[in-house]
Design an enzyme around this catalytic site. Sequence first.
Site, PDB file in Angstrom:
ATOM      1  N   LYS A  98       7.453 -10.508   9.899  1.00  0.00           N
ATOM      2  CA  LYS A  98       7.034 -10.050   8.579  1.00  0.00           C
ATOM      3  C   LYS A  98       6.045 -11.054   7.983  1.00  0.00           C
ATOM      4  O   LYS A  98       6.343 -12.254   7.896  1.00  0.00           O
ATOM      5  CB  LYS A  98       8.274  -9.915   7.692  1.00  0.00           C
ATOM      6  CG  LYS A  98       8.176  -8.891   6.587  1.00  0.00           C
ATOM      7  CD  LYS A  98       9.570  -8.692   5.997  1.00  0.00           C
ATOM      8  CE  LYS A  98       9.561  -7.696   4.860  1.00  0.00           C
ATOM      9  NZ  LYS A  98      10.886  -7.615   4.230  1.00  0.00           N
ATOM     10  N   THR A 154       3.863  -7.103   4.831  1.00  0.00           N
ATOM     11  CA  THR A 154       4.588  -6.889   3.588  1.00  0.00           C
ATOM     12  C   THR A 154       3.736  -7.246   2.380  1.00  0.00           C
ATOM     13  O   THR A 154       2.579  -7.643   2.508  1.00  0.00           O
ATOM     14  CB  THR A 154       5.901  -7.700   3.615  1.00  0.00           C
ATOM     15  OG1 THR A 154       6.702  -7.354   2.491  1.00  0.00           O
ATOM     16  CG2 THR A 154       5.626  -9.196   3.613  1.00  0.00           C
TER      17      THR A 154
END
Length: 308
Positions: free
Chosen positions: A123, A147
């Site tokens: 992420k 993200t």
Amino acid sequence: MNKLNQLRDMTVVVADTGDLAAIAEYKPQDATTNPSLLLKVAQDSNYASYLKAAHAESKDVDDAIDIFGVKIGVEILKIIPGRVSTEVDARLSFDKEATLVKARRLIELYAESGISKDRVLIKIASTWEGIQAAKQLQTEGINCNLTLLFGFAQAVACAEAKVFLISPFVGRILDWYKANAEQQEFAPQEDPGVVSVTQIYNYYKQHGYDTIVMGASFRNVGEIEALSGCDYLTIGPNYLEELRQDDSKLERSLSADNSGEPQQKLTLPETDFRWMMNQDAMATEKLAQGIRGFAADQEKLVALISAL
């Protein structure tokens, strides 16, 4: 069927929590964590042994945080059939090379625990540098979850980089509009976050991008229902329970077969990306705020482990 089960028939449901009990309760396909969720887990006495073990095995505090995150990820993977997302230190959001080093370290730690990289998503914040790091990692077979995505420029750049998955933040977009405009109430289909994710989803489907769209950061169940049919949705336990308790019919909102009005395909070199972001006050402000928030929680994790 309750709405949670109906949603599962059209969308991959992901648990937006690091709480193992909640993940076991709601049985999502995938799960995602971030520094804020890991901090919450680290402050729970039920997980003290994981924190102490990470501290004992590490070479320094930052390494201990990575080890702790992976330990929680490994436990999550014992429960779910799919993938877990583990986040790179948000303080590296503007450093491509450091992000690459950290991502490879996380994959190494998972491998040491017997977890293959195909069950992990790295992420990374959707900065230009983060997107370019993800582009490189994807060529190495390391799948990425981009993200803190708020603007269309970020979504276009991620698709061009061939990242595995993006996480547009629905609720935080709504937060910005409520704080910066007179209108305070929105019908679900008119919610600015829902509108943004719908545009991105339709754009990807129209132009044949394989990048998965995973709506995230919800403020109410209406937003979730308005995005039913989206590739993935990552949902907190409170909303998972609300959906499970509702037996009314859930209508599909998004479909690759009905992607709305045609959208022109864009190509964004760095200068165009930065200009589009500059012109989008909401995306610029929420990205910066999100990075600051995750970095602050990372610092709290540092303090927590340093005190052991």
